[in-house]
Design a protein around this motif. Structure first.
Motif, PDB file in Angstrom:
ATOM      1  N   VAL A   1      61.311  65.778  32.527  1.00 59.11           N
ATOM      2  CA  VAL A   1      60.157  66.575  33.221  1.00 59.11           C
ATOM      3  C   VAL A   1      59.670  66.015  34.493  1.00 59.11           C
ATOM      4  CG1 VAL A   1      57.610  66.544  32.523  1.00 59.11           C
ATOM      5  CG2 VAL A   1      59.275  66.213  30.871  1.00 59.11           C
ATOM      6  N   VAL A   2      59.822  67.107  35.529  1.00 59.75           N
ATOM      7  CA  VAL A   2      59.462  66.704  36.841  1.00 59.75           C
ATOM      8  C   VAL A   2      58.325  67.515  37.469  1.00 59.75           C
ATOM      9  CG1 VAL A   2      62.033  66.452  37.325  1.00 59.75           C
ATOM     10  CG2 VAL A   2      60.970  68.351  37.646  1.00 59.75           C
ATOM     11  N   GLN A   3      57.727  67.015  38.452  1.00 58.81           N
ATOM     12  CA  GLN A   3      56.569  67.819  39.205  1.00 58.81           C
ATOM     13  C   GLN A   3      56.888  68.220  40.456  1.00 58.81           C
ATOM     14  OE1 GLN A   3      52.562  66.203  40.014  1.00 58.81           O
ATOM     15  NE2 GLN A   3      52.225  65.819  37.790  1.00 58.81           N
ATOM     16  N   ALA A   4      56.505  69.445  40.751  1.00 55.68           N
ATOM     17  CA  ALA A   4      56.903  70.195  41.822  1.00 55.68           C
ATOM     18  C   ALA A   4      55.696  70.919  42.399  1.00 55.68           C
ATOM     19  CB  ALA A   4      58.141  70.744  41.906  1.00 55.68           C
ATOM     20  N   GLY A   5      55.175  70.553  43.507  1.00 55.65           N
ATOM     21  CA  GLY A   5      54.196  71.395  44.101  1.00 55.65           C
ATOM     22  C   GLY A   5      52.888  71.594  43.023  1.00 55.65           C
ATOM     23  N   GLY A   6      52.613  70.601  41.882  1.00 59.90           N
ATOM     24  CA  GLY A   6      51.549  70.852  41.384  1.00 59.90           C
ATOM     25  C   GLY A   6      51.833  71.469  40.034  1.00 59.90           C
ATOM     26  N   TYR A   7      53.133  71.895  39.774  1.00 60.74           N
ATOM     27  CA  TYR A   7      53.737  72.384  38.429  1.00 60.74           C
ATOM     28  C   TYR A   7      54.455  71.158  37.891  1.00 60.74           C
ATOM     29  CZ  TYR A   7      52.242  76.699  40.816  1.00 60.74           C
ATOM     30  OH  TYR A   7      51.604  77.788  41.192  1.00 60.74           O
ATOM     31  N   VAL A   8      54.520  71.293  36.652  1.00 62.74           N
ATOM     32  CA  VAL A   8      55.159  70.411  35.845  1.00 62.74           C
ATOM     33  C   VAL A   8      56.332  71.285  34.976  1.00 62.74           C
ATOM     34  CG1 VAL A   8      55.211  69.042  33.695  1.00 62.74           C
ATOM     35  CG2 VAL A   8      53.150  68.805  35.169  1.00 62.74           C
ATOM     36  N   VAL A   9      57.441  70.835  35.336  1.00 58.87           N
ATOM     37  CA  VAL A   9      58.339  71.661  35.076  1.00 58.87           C
ATOM     38  C   VAL A   9      59.428  70.858  33.670  1.00 58.87           C
ATOM     39  CG1 VAL A   9      60.464  72.854  35.763  1.00 58.87           C
ATOM     40  CG2 VAL A   9      58.753  72.524  37.387  1.00 58.87           C
ATOM     41  N   HIS A  10      59.280  71.468  32.967  1.00 57.87           N
ATOM     42  CA  HIS A  10      60.068  70.931  31.673  1.00 57.87           C
ATOM     43  C   HIS A  10      61.473  71.318  31.578  1.00 57.87           C
ATOM     44  CE1 HIS A  10      55.761  71.134  30.710  1.00 57.87           C
ATOM     45  NE2 HIS A  10      55.992  70.058  29.819  1.00 57.87           N
ATOM     46  N   GLN A  11      62.403  70.709  31.924  1.00 60.64           N
ATOM     47  CA  GLN A  11      63.852  70.921  32.016  1.00 60.64           C
ATOM     48  C   GLN A  11      64.398  71.076  30.414  1.00 60.64           C
ATOM     49  OE1 GLN A  11      65.658  68.211  34.799  1.00 60.64           O
ATOM     50  NE2 GLN A  11      64.202  69.180  36.428  1.00 60.64           N
ATOM     51  N   ALA A  12      64.447  72.149  29.928  1.00 63.19           N
ATOM     52  CA  ALA A  12      64.970  72.233  28.613  1.00 63.19           C
ATOM     53  C   ALA A  12      66.034  73.131  28.321  1.00 63.19           C
ATOM     54  CB  ALA A  12      63.533  73.054  27.925  1.00 63.19           C
ATOM     55  N   VAL A  13      66.429  73.174  26.992  1.00 61.37           N
ATOM     56  CA  VAL A  13      67.470  73.938  26.572  1.00 61.37           C
ATOM     57  C   VAL A  13      67.017  74.940  25.480  1.00 61.37           C
ATOM     58  CG1 VAL A  13      69.661  74.036  25.302  1.00 61.37           C
ATOM     59  CG2 VAL A  13      69.100  72.153  26.721  1.00 61.37           C
ATOM     60  N   ALA A  14      67.120  76.240  25.840  1.00 61.53           N
ATOM     61  CA  ALA A  14      66.695  77.312  24.979  1.00 61.53           C
ATOM     62  C   ALA A  14      67.494  77.464  23.721  1.00 61.53           C
ATOM     63  CB  ALA A  14      66.435  78.713  25.796  1.00 61.53           C
ATOM     64  N   ALA A  15      66.933  76.949  22.687  1.00 57.85           N
ATOM     65  CA  ALA A  15      67.646  77.075  21.339  1.00 57.85           C
ATOM     66  C   ALA A  15      67.560  78.358  20.975  1.00 57.85           C
ATOM     67  CB  ALA A  15      67.183  76.163  20.514  1.00 57.85           C
ATOM     68  N   ASP A  16      66.525  79.294  21.188  1.00 51.63           N
ATOM     69  CA  ASP A  16      66.517  80.620  20.898  1.00 51.63           C
ATOM     70  C   ASP A  16      66.070  81.178  22.067  1.00 51.63           C
ATOM     71  OD1 ASP A  16      66.269  82.274  17.880  1.00 51.63           O
ATOM     72  OD2 ASP A  16      66.150  83.056  19.686  1.00 51.63           O
ATOM     73  N   SER A  17      65.778  82.771  22.090  1.00 54.61           N
ATOM     74  CA  SER A  17      65.547  82.894  23.399  1.00 54.61           C
ATOM     75  C   SER A  17      63.958  82.554  23.671  1.00 54.61           C
ATOM     76  CB  SER A  17      65.391  84.480  23.192  1.00 54.61           C
ATOM     77  OG  SER A  17      64.481  85.046  22.178  1.00 54.61           O
TER      78      SER A  17
END
Length: 980
Positions: A586-602
């Motif tokens: 989980v990282v922050q960039a420019g006010g956005y929290v980005v969850h780095q995830a794996v799409a187990a489904d679409s």
């Protein structure tokens, strides 16, 4: 070898043979408690043994063990000679006890076998008797036979005996002494069988005390010749008592040396003995387990336990739960709690396995597992009183962990059923990706997944699973700390988000947790997917199996910042609750929290998701972060305001703190620092936090900051004094107050303990402190205590002057080196490490000085012997002496050269056992013709070895079986060279 001692222990009727005592009887139906007390009374009252209480199942300062797994563990210092001579343990001669043992994880691991048969257990009691240099083989064998046949009344025609039959590769003869003792006892030759190293030679480890053992085996069937079933893994013929005769020490080079004091170490499993005496073939049919099995049935919705081989999955579940609840109760009472690493992780696995069988097979209500604890206390509490003292705490810990696991179990079971339903046939393998998700995201042990699938006749795609595990390990290894991953938003994508008017993420829920009845409760969080990033651009949808960056409108996850690690966990999608989308970072960039995830489904923009936080990981980070603030404050209080924070990092397993200090902290300062921290923890100070304008925050007296850009408003975290009072200047009380965006505890007592395990100067003026908290801190203190006792013991042995030989002194010097390595590399309090390192350095100097003096003394004797053989030394002098020390050889050469400074002197020392020959030489300082290094090199090379040194002094080693030939060649070489 050890001599046979006079027989003095037997009744007037003589030693018991194959005849039964006057009133033969098998004590059938004897309660387990009476079986245990009969054993202890036999050795204490009849044979003068001291009853020693069981040690806790957590090994004290022994990193080689997860749990105490044998009765001898607590007596290791005696066997190893490291016991403090001032301690009570040093006075032990004859000892008996009943030791709590756990064999789950590590070298001895019976966990996977539990429930599948009637005799494997994770927890068991080891009845043991010991002699430390008192009696030996004869007494031990007679005592064992007397107890089994006369006091327990076991029919002698059911018993078989094994002994050590020798090992040619190790140069060990058969243990004829023990064989003759058993024959004298009355065991027929046909029931006395020899076995090799695997079955009848016991070793503590790669090195250390060891010796042959003899085992007594019991035939459950009887009325036959069952000799061939001994040591054949037959459930019908089982070992019941192992008698180990410690008479050797396994050296580091794998050679064996006779111990100066022989000892006896015997072990007899209570559970097996009770099954024999109660006429049962399964331990679960004895009164050690039947009350538990009855209690389980009372709480279940299934039939009673049937036993035998036809009980199927229900009986298997009964056995697993009965075994595991004993292990859980004993371990938790001894301070081992379910956790994330080491013994704690093993216990977590045991608990989850028990919960699963309770819920899914036995159909018990929630809380039933903890409800069995009083039954365990009733069965074992008289012998192990800590179970009574800690019963309420044990129940709370089990209930709390069960509650956490049940939600994961239910979701995991649904996911397995859903996946099985989509499979075309049972011949298909179960998808490894689903099994891996269960393991990584829901905490399922992989063996539990296998067990759940086994019931449906399906197996996991093991090859693909191994690939996923390896890929995960490689990804963790390859990604540097703090490095951006491909899913981190780039500048173009950030600009696109702003252009599209995507609002910044609301992550305020990461601070919304509370304490309820001593437990931290974290908020639930539902969110909408606002944006998706595939590593190259923003996209509207990602397909199954793709890694992606997910931006949500709100989140309860903490992103990596302020030196604190990001949260872990997963989210699920509405309408597809059984599919887990693991969050890897989980990282922050420019006010956005980005969850780095794996799409187990679409996954699509607009999807609704439910976030699931890894609460144990978060709580561990909270503990370390609050502890960092306490450490920061204590450092400033101890060293003054000039001490400034220069960086920190908080993770689930430890904290790192960098600060400006003129020099490394002394042992005394480290102790004072830990004492200041301990006071704050014990005061259970309230942790306050509040967002305030940055300018207002900077006006707070005593505010701690680091050199970084802060948001406005900024979060202020303080101890004990509310932030509002600090802003108003209403208090003059000095306290910890910092600008911090991290997540923290609500009370300082939840830190439990803090130990600084490392402190060193990274560069001049900047120190790095590493610390652990909670149970890891307790373990560090225990390890430090053990190492301190070992240093005390070694100091006593070095100072008493008893080692008068070079070999003895060399061994002590080697012990100092081994102990120094342990002190350097074991997590212990840093203040204690510094003290022990200083003491060991002094001990090393003392040992080296003593060794040099002894070597010089021996060299003088050998030099005199050489001089007495010769009227005078010639210009070239070559001879041999007997010594196994190259250092002594060098000193002898030096003394001869001092007596004849114009002579070229070489001495050889043949090593009888190895066929090697040591070489040392010295030439006159002003001899330009023959350099010592050339002379030694030529001689050693000629005999297949090597040498080195200076023009004046050199040494080396070669291979030579004929020392006369070596002497002749060495002298001829020197004469040819010097006469040119």
């Amino acid at each position: 070898m050890y001599r046979l001692l006079p027989r003095r222990l037997w009744p007037l009727s003589g030693p018991p043979g194959l005849r039964q005592p006057a009133s033969p009887r098998l004590l059938s139906g004897l309660p387990a408690a009476k079986v245990r007390s009969t054993f202890l009374d036999f050795f204490t009252e009849k044979h003068g043994h001291l009853l020693v209480p069981s040690s806790p199942v957590r090994p004290r300062g022994d990193p080689s063990l997860l749990f105490v797994n044998a009765g001898m563990n607590q007596f290791k210092p005696i066997f190893l000679g490291t016991v403090d001579p001032r301690s009570e343990m040093a006075s032990y001669r004859r000892v008996v006890n009943s030791q709590k043992c756990v064999r789950a994880g590590g070298k001895h691991n019976d966990l996977d076998d539990v429930g599948r048969d009637g005799y494997h257990h994770t927890f068991f009691e080891m009845l043991g008797s010991w002699s430390f240099g008192d009696y030996f083989k004869e007494e031990a064998c007679h005592m064992a036979w007397s107890l089994l046949t006369e006091h327990y009344g076991i029919p002698v025609d059911r018993l078989y005996v094994s002994y050590f039959g020798g090992d040619a590769a190790s140069g060990l003869p058969a243990d004829e002494e023990t064989r003759l003792i058993w024959l004298d006892v009355g065991v027929p030759p046909a029931r006395l069988r020899p076995f090799g190293m695997k079955d009848n030679f016991w070793e503590m480890g790669e090195s250390g005390p060891c010796g042959p053992c003899t085992e007594i085996h019991y035939d459950h069937v009887g009325g036959r010749d069952a000799a061939m079933l001994v040591n054949a893994d037959s459930p019908e013929v089982v070992e019941i008592w192992n008698l180990v005769f410690m008479q050797y020490n396994r050296e580091a080079d794998r050679s064996l040396r006779l111990l100066p004091r022989f000892s006896v170490d015997t072990g007899l499993g209570l559970e097996r003995l009770v099954s024999v005496l109660q006429g049962k073939t399964s331990n679960y049919d004895t009164d050690l387990f039947t009350p538990l099995l009855h209690a389980i049935h009372q709480r279940s919705r299934v039939r009673p336990y049937e036993g035998g081989s036809s009980g199927g999955q229900v009986d298997l579940a009964y056995r697993v739960v009965a075994d595991h609840i004993r292990t859980l109760a004993v371990c938790i009472a001894d301070g081992v709690h379910p956790g994330m690493s080491g013994a704690e992780l093993v216990l977590r696995r045991i608990l989850r396995r028990a919960v699963r069988f309770c819920v899914e097979v036995l159909q018990t209500p929630q809380g039933a597992l903890a409800g069995l604890v009083p039954t365990v206390t009733h069965l074992l509490g008289d012998t192990y009183p800590e179970l009574r003292r800690e019963q309420d705490r044990v129940i709370d810990v089990i209930n709390e962990n069960e509650d956490q696991f049940l939600s994961s179990l239910q979701q995991g079971s649904r996911l397995i059923r859903r996946t099985l339903g989509r499979m075309k046939s049972k011949q298909e393998v179960f998808p490894a990706s689903v099994a891996w998700s269960l393991h990584r995201d829901l905490g399922f042990p992989l063996d539990l997944v296998d067990l759940m699938l086994e019931e449906s006749g399906v197996r996991v795609d093991s090859q693909e699973l191994d690939r996923l595990i390896a890929e995960n390990q490689k990804a963790n290894a390859d990604l540097p700390a703090g490095a951006a991953s491909p899913e981190a938003l780039d500048v173009v994508s950030l600009a696109e988000l702003r252009r599209l008017g995507v609002p910044h993420s609301d992550d305020g829920l990461k601070y919304s947790y509370r304490l309820e009845r001593g437990r931290y409760v974290f908020p639930t969080c539902r969110a909408s997917v606002l944006a998706l990033y595939d590593g190259g651009a923003l996209v509207s949808e990602v397909g199954e199996g793709r890694r992606c960056g997910v931006v949500l409108d709100r989140t309860c996850f903490y992103s990596e910042q302020g030196g604190q690690s990001h949260d872990r966990g997963y989210f699920t999608r509405d309408g597809l609750q059984d599919v887990l989308y693991p969050v890897e970072a989980v990282v922050q960039a420019g006010g956005y929290v980005v969850h780095q995830a794996v799409a187990a489904d679409s996954l699509r923009i607009g999807d609704q998701v439910q976030l699931h936080l890894d609460q144990a990981h978060r709580l561990s980070c909270m503990v370390k972060h609050t502890a960092t603030h306490v450490l920061n404050f204590a450092l400033r209080k101890l060293l003054g305001p000039s001490t400034q924070q220069r960086g920190s990092h908080v993770s689930a397993d430890r904290l790192r703190f960098d600060c400006s200090i003129k020099g490394s902290l002394s042992s005394s300062q480290l102790q004072q620092l830990e004492e200041l921290i301990s006071i704050i923890i014990s005061e259970n100070q309230v942790v306050h936090s509040q967002e305030v304008p940055l300018q207002a925050a900077r006006s707070i007296a005593g505010l701690r900051t680091v050199d970084e850009v802060y948001p406005d408003p900024v979060r202020v975290v303080s101890l004990e004094v509310p932030v509002s009072e600090l802003l108003d200047g209403q208090t003059a009380r000095e306290t910890s107050v910092e600008l911090c965006c991290g997540t923290h505890l609500l009370r300082t007592a939840d830190i439990e303990d803090l130990v600084i395990t490392s402190e060193r100067q990274m560069v001049r003026g900047i120190s790095r402190i590493i610390a652990v908290t909670g149970r890891e801190a307790t373990q560090a203190r225990e390890a430090g205590h053990v190492l301190s006792e070992e240093v005390d013991s070694l100091s006593v042995r070095l100072s008493d002057g008893t080692p008068s030989t070079i070999d003895a002194t060399r061994r002590l010097a080697k012990e100092v080196g081994v102990l120094s390595d342990a002190v350097d590399n074991t997590p212990i309090p840093q203040w204690q490490r510094k003290e022990l390192q200083a003491r060991l350095k002094a001990l090393q100097r003392s040992a080296n000085t003593r060794l040099r003096k002894l070597e010089a003394k021996e060299a003088a004797v050998k030099a005199q012997e050489v001089l007495e053989k010769r009227e005078k030394l010639k210009d070239v002098f070559v001879d041999h002496v007997e010594t196994d020390s190259l250092s002594v050889l060098m000193k002898t050469v030096n003394q001869l050269s001092s007596a004849a400074p114009l002579s070229h002197v070489m001495l050889l020392a043949p090593q009888r056992d190895s066929g090697k020959v040591f070489c040392a030489c010295q030439v006159p300082k002003d001899s330009p013709i023959l350099a010592a290094s050339d002379w030694a090199m030529a001689v050693c090379h000629h005999f297949g070895g090597n040498a080195g040194g200076s023009a004046v002094v050199a040494k080396g080693m070669g291979n030579c079986s004929d020392v006369s030939e070596a002497l002749r060649w060495a002298e001829e070489f020197a004469r040819r060279t010097t006469q040119r």
